[in-house]
Design a protein around this motif. Structure first.
Motif, PDB file in Angstrom:
ATOM      1  N   PRO A 127       0.777  -1.228   0.000  1.00  0.00           N
ATOM      2  CA  PRO A 127       0.000   0.000   0.000  1.00  0.00           C
ATOM      3  C   PRO A 127       0.817   1.292   0.000  1.00  0.00           C
ATOM      4  N   VAL A 128       2.136   1.256   0.159  1.00  0.00           N
ATOM      5  CA  VAL A 128       2.893   2.439   0.547  1.00  0.00           C
ATOM      6  C   VAL A 128       2.738   3.605  -0.422  1.00  0.00           C
ATOM      7  N   VAL A 129       3.067   3.398  -1.707  1.00  0.00           N
ATOM      8  CA  VAL A 129       3.051   4.509  -2.656  1.00  0.00           C
ATOM      9  C   VAL A 129       1.628   4.983  -2.932  1.00  0.00           C
ATOM     10  N   LEU A 130       0.713   4.033  -3.067  1.00  0.00           N
ATOM     11  CA  LEU A 130      -0.689   4.387  -3.314  1.00  0.00           C
ATOM     12  C   LEU A 130      -1.268   5.157  -2.132  1.00  0.00           C
ATOM     13  N   LEU A 131      -1.011   4.672  -0.926  1.00  0.00           N
ATOM     14  CA  LEU A 131      -1.498   5.365   0.271  1.00  0.00           C
ATOM     15  C   LEU A 131      -0.929   6.773   0.364  1.00  0.00           C
ATOM     16  N   HIS A 132       0.342   6.918   0.058  1.00  0.00           N
ATOM     17  CA  HIS A 132       0.986   8.237   0.118  1.00  0.00           C
ATOM     18  C   HIS A 132       0.368   9.188  -0.913  1.00  0.00           C
ATOM     19  N   ALA A 133       0.158   8.689  -2.127  1.00  0.00           N
ATOM     20  CA  ALA A 133      -0.400   9.546  -3.182  1.00  0.00           C
ATOM     21  C   ALA A 133      -1.810  10.009  -2.841  1.00  0.00           C
ATOM     22  N   LEU A 134      -2.585   9.147  -2.156  1.00  0.00           N
ATOM     23  CA  LEU A 134      -3.956   9.499  -1.781  1.00  0.00           C
ATOM     24  C   LEU A 134      -4.016  10.197  -0.423  1.00  0.00           C
ATOM     25  N   GLY A 135      -2.875  10.326   0.240  1.00  0.00           N
ATOM     26  CA  GLY A 135      -2.844  10.991   1.539  1.00  0.00           C
ATOM     27  C   GLY A 135      -3.471  10.181   2.652  1.00  0.00           C
ATOM     28  N   LEU A 136      -3.435   8.853   2.537  1.00  0.00           N
ATOM     29  CA  LEU A 136      -4.106   7.988   3.504  1.00  0.00           C
ATOM     30  C   LEU A 136      -3.146   7.139   4.340  1.00  0.00           C
ATOM     31  N   GLU A 137      -1.835   7.407   4.240  1.00  0.00           N
ATOM     32  CA  GLU A 137      -0.883   6.524   4.904  1.00  0.00           C
ATOM     33  C   GLU A 137      -1.106   6.427   6.412  1.00  0.00           C
ATOM     34  N   SER A 138      -1.558   7.503   7.032  1.00  0.00           N
ATOM     35  CA  SER A 138      -1.750   7.484   8.495  1.00  0.00           C
ATOM     36  C   SER A 138      -2.968   6.670   8.908  1.00  0.00           C
ATOM     37  N   TYR A 139      -3.846   6.355   7.947  1.00  0.00           N
ATOM     38  CA  TYR A 139      -5.092   5.670   8.294  1.00  0.00           C
ATOM     39  C   TYR A 139      -5.000   4.149   8.173  1.00  0.00           C
ATOM     40  N   MET A 140      -3.850   3.622   7.767  1.00  0.00           N
ATOM     41  CA  MET A 140      -3.713   2.177   7.761  1.00  0.00           C
ATOM     42  C   MET A 140      -3.656   1.634   9.188  1.00  0.00           C
ATOM     43  N   LYS A 141      -3.096   2.416  10.098  1.00  0.00           N
ATOM     44  CA  LYS A 141      -3.033   1.991  11.493  1.00  0.00           C
ATOM     45  C   LYS A 141      -4.199   2.563  12.281  1.00  0.00           C
ATOM     46  N   ASN A 142      -4.400   3.862  12.221  1.00  0.00           N
ATOM     47  CA  ASN A 142      -5.527   4.516  12.899  1.00  0.00           C
ATOM     48  C   ASN A 142      -6.639   4.714  11.877  1.00  0.00           C
TER      49      ASN A 142
ATOM     50  N   LEU B 129      -9.388  12.911  -3.659  1.00  0.00           N
ATOM     51  CA  LEU B 129     -10.314  11.891  -4.171  1.00  0.00           C
ATOM     52  C   LEU B 129     -10.961  11.030  -3.085  1.00  0.00           C
ATOM     53  N   PRO B 130     -10.204  10.528  -2.080  1.00  0.00           N
ATOM     54  CA  PRO B 130     -10.868   9.702  -1.057  1.00  0.00           C
ATOM     55  C   PRO B 130     -11.987  10.441  -0.330  1.00  0.00           C
ATOM     56  N   TRP B 131     -11.759  11.726  -0.028  1.00  0.00           N
ATOM     57  CA  TRP B 131     -12.751  12.503   0.722  1.00  0.00           C
ATOM     58  C   TRP B 131     -13.941  12.849  -0.167  1.00  0.00           C
ATOM     59  N   ARG B 132     -13.657  13.130  -1.436  1.00  0.00           N
ATOM     60  CA  ARG B 132     -14.759  13.386  -2.358  1.00  0.00           C
ATOM     61  C   ARG B 132     -15.608  12.132  -2.516  1.00  0.00           C
ATOM     62  N   PHE B 133     -14.961  10.975  -2.647  1.00  0.00           N
ATOM     63  CA  PHE B 133     -15.677   9.699  -2.770  1.00  0.00           C
ATOM     64  C   PHE B 133     -16.576   9.468  -1.562  1.00  0.00           C
ATOM     65  N   LEU B 134     -16.038   9.625  -0.354  1.00  0.00           N
ATOM     66  CA  LEU B 134     -16.809   9.345   0.857  1.00  0.00           C
ATOM     67  C   LEU B 134     -17.955  10.331   1.042  1.00  0.00           C
ATOM     68  N   ARG B 135     -17.693  11.625   0.803  1.00  0.00           N
ATOM     69  CA  ARG B 135     -18.766  12.619   0.965  1.00  0.00           C
ATOM     70  C   ARG B 135     -19.875  12.392  -0.056  1.00  0.00           C
ATOM     71  N   SER B 136     -19.487  12.109  -1.299  1.00  0.00           N
ATOM     72  CA  SER B 136     -20.497  11.871  -2.340  1.00  0.00           C
ATOM     73  C   SER B 136     -21.287  10.608  -2.039  1.00  0.00           C
TER      74      SER B 136
ATOM     75  N   VAL C 130      -9.658   2.930   0.202  1.00  0.00           N
ATOM     76  CA  VAL C 130     -10.478   3.553   1.250  1.00  0.00           C
ATOM     77  C   VAL C 130     -11.015   2.497   2.216  1.00  0.00           C
ATOM     78  N   LEU C 131     -11.454   1.356   1.692  1.00  0.00           N
ATOM     79  CA  LEU C 131     -11.965   0.292   2.556  1.00  0.00           C
ATOM     80  C   LEU C 131     -10.880  -0.244   3.485  1.00  0.00           C
ATOM     81  N   HIS C 132      -9.669  -0.399   2.969  1.00  0.00           N
ATOM     82  CA  HIS C 132      -8.574  -0.882   3.800  1.00  0.00           C
ATOM     83  C   HIS C 132      -8.229   0.118   4.901  1.00  0.00           C
ATOM     84  N   CYS C 133      -8.538   1.391   4.687  1.00  0.00           N
ATOM     85  CA  CYS C 133      -8.226   2.437   5.662  1.00  0.00           C
ATOM     86  C   CYS C 133      -9.395   2.758   6.587  1.00  0.00           C
TER      87      CYS C 133
END
Length: 847
Positions: free
Chosen positions: A19-34, A60-67, A115-118
């Motif tokens: 997940p490392v590069v994908l998580l970083h690009a989407l800004g979700l790296e901190s949410y794999m643990k928390n 994109l992740p936040w737009r997806f979830l809000r929509s 997003v589901l993994h996070c």
């Protein structure tokens, strides 16, 4: 999987590992643990009110979830606008090259999977629920490409409930309603070997879409982002459900069927194929018939041969060669050929015929029964989380005792029902003194007080039932995550039981109605049984409130007061966790004033006295989409007993983010969802009009903004609602309050609705002015009053026309984009109204 790294002129990367590069690009790296939690999506901030396109991958992740929380059909859109003015400025200035370019560098499924993994288990469940509402397929097997292990997403699907009408019930106009994991239906699985020259998912969309109601269930290569290289979603198994409407000209299949779609080359995903081969009624394999290696793979699938339908794809005339290969494998039957002479319409028809053939006398399966098969192939189950299992065990200890719901209420929840109805009448009479007659007022008050005390003593004589003891113990001993799982399991179990009982009673009711004259008494009994078969979490919370109220009403039992003094803090914790709390008992029309006051005081203390609230209330006729409007607007799910409309009134807190607190001058928005006015169940009662007036007056008095929900443009119920509402608004003048009002006209999709209804709005205002005069006369007030004297209302700005909820014919219709977009605009307008309002601090004091 992509193994190379690509960097474009903007410095954006395609991803080479999960997940490392994908998580970083989407800004979700901190949410794999928390993990992301539901409240982080529902909390209202400036970002929730922006409808501009995403500006980067991190948006994109936040737009997806809000929509998705607003059930928007565009939630899977992964495009974003990249601003180019920060680089190559000279080139842009001297050419006609656009300053913004639409980018799409991530596949929609990769975004969803990440997003589901996070997300934690509760947010996953909410995502699945909303995806099903949008008619997006849900992940059945979620692949983790970092560990190469699959997970069966059983828990995530438990909240999905569907309705359908099989053709076997069409003549009686019956229907089925069931949790999708408990529904018994055949499963058709679709996989492919290698590349086969056509889009399997695009074909499936055509197979399961009515020609007049095409919908892209599955993401395919011709959709925005569908042609981007998938990096983490190969191995994903998606599932959707085809559910019939009960009409031959509309339905493609006469009975319900589940459809599973494996992403990627099936030869690379042994566990998924083996699992699907065992649980499916039919397995459809797409393959390129010109590639010899595909026949080698097929030879390894002989153990599921009787379930397999082969889809041989070739744009060369190799049909004879294909049959030679298949004959060697003793596999001549159940083959469909797709060649260049066959167009998509013919191919879709042949696939439908093959599916219909497989469906005849085929075994059925429940998702709830799949864990055993999953374990056989090393597939994990999401329900195996410790917190989930503990919550399940605690909930089942309570709900397994339920045999007969009315009897259960009497024995386990004795402080409500008839005794609470009597108490509610006494409390109202204490305020009104309408039946005092010739008695001295003080003497009459003392008599009412004594009668109340007797009822409270009767409540206190009842022992706390075992189930209530377990319920309170669970709420007080579990942490936040544990409470979530416990209450979710409670609701799931109670709703499943209520659906079962309700179905039986409705069938009996329908049979009795065939001969009304002879069965009037039986029908009356069934009416009562249907009303009494409702049992939800609100009944347990109501009992907890009555334990508290009854104990504290009698000052001589101080030791018991101390024993139960912590109960309001449990209610406050639930409010902060995002659960609805009952404000008005829907069965007895009773308001537990002390309980509600102390819960809100505990809430005030829990948030360090930062408890400024703005209150939004919705009023309208029953079954006109009030709860749906609030749920779509704020992403919430109000507690509604299964198979029933909202009863009473519920309140739910939505937290305001720091960036919006200053503009709104508040910390929370409190939503009030009310039962429908003019309820058929209450219409036969003498005081039904009085009941509606009381409810409307209460919630309008608590509200900063009242939303009046009206079905259709010129609905006949409008006058009835307005008569009730204007009385409530007029009474606000007595306490110096001038609330704001918004009218929402549902099911009005015409683009010219606002213009065409200009005269209607003027007539509406005239009607309101006439009604307010009549109400003033009835309330013995000055008759020279107009509607805008008592409420802030602008006929042009305060009327909203909302299209119908569904885009097409349910149960296969997704939520209309027009509905979700209009509701979003309405939400923004409400926030704008709030921005200039004077907020009353600590409103709980007035509750």
């Amino acid at each position: 999987h992509a193994s190379s790294v690509h960097q474009d002129h903007c410095g954006l990367f395609l991803f080479f590992s999960f997940p490392v590069v994908l998580l970083h690009a989407l800004g979700l790296e901190s949410y794999m643990k928390n993990k992301l939690q539901l409240h982080s999506i529902l909390d209202i901030g400036l970002d929730c009110l922006q409808d501009k396109p995403a500006q980067s991958l991190k948006d994109l992740p936040w737009r997806f979830l809000r929509s998705l929380m607003m059930a928007s059909a565009t939630a899977r859109d992964t495009r974003y606008m990249q601003n180019h003015t920060e680089f190559n400025h000279e080139t842009l200035r001297n050419t006609n090259f656009p300053r913004c370019q639409v980018n799409c560098e991530i596949h929609p499924l990769d975004l969803i999977i990440t997003v589901l993994h996070c997300s934690d288990g509760l947010l996953q469940q909410e995502i699945f629920y909303k995806m099903a509402q949008c008619q997006f397929p849900d992940p059945l097997l979620l692949q983790n490409n970092d560990t190469n292990q699959c997970m069966l997403m059983l828990w995530a699907m438990r909240d999905i409930v569907k309705k359908w009408r099989p053709h076997s019930l069409a003549s009686t106009r019956g229907f089925c309603e069931e949790s999708i994991v408990l529904a018994n239906m055949p499963l058709m699985s679709f996989v492919r070997l290698g590349k086969c020259g056509l889009s399997k998912s695009q074909i499936l969309n055509k197979v399961f879409s009515n020609p007049q109601q095409h919908h892209d269930f599955f993401v395919h290569s011709e959709m925005d982002g569908g042609n981007v290289l998938r990096t983490v979603s190969d191995g994903l198994v998606e599932i959707m459900w085809y559910l019939p409407y009960g009409k031959k000209n509309i339905d493609i299949f006469t009975e319900p069927v589940a459809i599973a779609n494996l992403r990627g080359d099936s030869s690379s995903f042994q566990s998924q194929v083996s699992f699907l081969g065992e649980v499916s009624s039919g397995v459809f394999i797409f393959f390129d018939s010109t590639l010899p290696k595909n026949y080698k793979v097929l030879s390894q699938l002989k153990h599921i041969k009787e379930k397999v339908v082969l889809i041989a794809v070739s744009y060369e005339n190799t049909e004879k060669d294909t049959m030679v290969h298949l004959t060697k494998l003793a596999w001549r039957d159940s083959v469909i050929f797709k060649n260049k002479q066959m167009n998509d319409a013919q191919f879709v028809m042949s696939l439908r015929q093959a599916i219909t053939s497989v469906l005849q006398n085929t075994p059925k399966v429940r998702i709830n029964d799949m864990p055993k098969t999953a374990a056989k192939y090393g597939i994990a189950i999401d329900e195996e989380r410790t917190a989930c299992q503990n919550g399940k065990k605690l909930a089942e200890e309570i709900t397994c005792q339920i045999r007969d719901i009315p009897q259960y209420k009497k024995s386990e929840l004795p402080r409500q029902g008839d005794i609470l109805k009597k108490l509610a009448k006494l409390e109202k009479e204490e305020c009104r003194l309408l039946k005092a007659g010739d008695q001295p007022i003080e003497h009459y008050r003392s008599k009412l007080s004594a009668d109340k005390k007797k009822l409270r003593e009767e409540q206190n004589r009842s022992q706390i039932a075992t189930s209530m003891y377990w319920f309170i113990t669970a709420l007080s001993s579990l942490d936040k995550e544990g409470r979530f799982y416990f209450l979710k399991w409670m609701r799931l179990n109670l709703d499943a039981r209520a659906r079962k009982d309700l179905s039986v009673f409705q069938n009996q009711y329908k049979a009795k109605c065939c001969n009304l004259k002879e069965n009037m008494k039986d029908i009356a009994k069934l009416d009562e049984a249907i009303s009494n078969c409702s049992l939800g979490i609100e009944h347990f919370m109501r009992e907890m409130g009555q334990i508290y109220e009854a104990t504290f009403s009698l000052s001589e039992i101080e030791e018991f007061c101390e024993q139960f003094s912590y109960l309001p803090s449990l209610g406050a914790n639930l409010l902060l966790d995002g659960f609805p709390l009952e404000l008005v008992d829907g069965d007895a029309s009773h308001i537990p004033v002390r309980w509600i006051t102390d819960v809100l005081m505990a809430l005030h203390s829990n948030v360090n006295q930062n408890s400024r609230v703005l209150v939004v209330t919705i009023l309208g006729v029953q079954s006109t989409g009030k709860s749906t409007l609030l749920n779509t607007m704020f992403g919430v799910q109000f507690a509604v007993s299964s198979g029933r409309c909202t009863r009473g009134a519920f309140m739910q807190l939505i937290k305001i983010k720091e960036d919006l607190k200053k503009e709104l001058n508040c910390d929370f928005i409190l939503l009030l969802d009310t039962e429908g006015l003019k309820s058929p169940e209450l219409a036969q009662l003498e005081d039904s009009y009085e009941h509606d007036n009381e409810l409307a007056t209460l919630v309008v008095g608590l509200s900063d903004v009242t939303v009046v929900n009206i079905a259709m443009e010129n609905s006949t119920e409008m006058k009835d609602i307005l008569q009730t509402v204007v009385h409530a608004f007029l009474r606000m003048e007595d306490i110096g309050k001038k609330p704001k009002c918004q009218f929402v006209h549902q099911n009005v999709g015409d683009v010219s609705a606002h213009e065409k209804n200009m005269r209607d709005r003027r007539n509406l205002l005239q009607q309101l002015n006439e009604m307010i005069k009549v109400a003033a006369r009835m309330e013995k007030k000055q008759e020279q009053v107009i509607f805008t004297d008592v409420i802030e209302y602008d006929a042009e700005e305060n009327n909203w026309y909302v299209p119908g909820l569904w885009h097409g014919t349910p149960p296969m219709a997704p939520v209309s984009t027009g509905y979700s977009e209009t509701v979003f605009e309405f939400k923004k307008s409400l926030i704008e109204i709030f921005e200039g309002m004077q907020v009353n601090l600590e409103r709980h004091g007035s509750a």
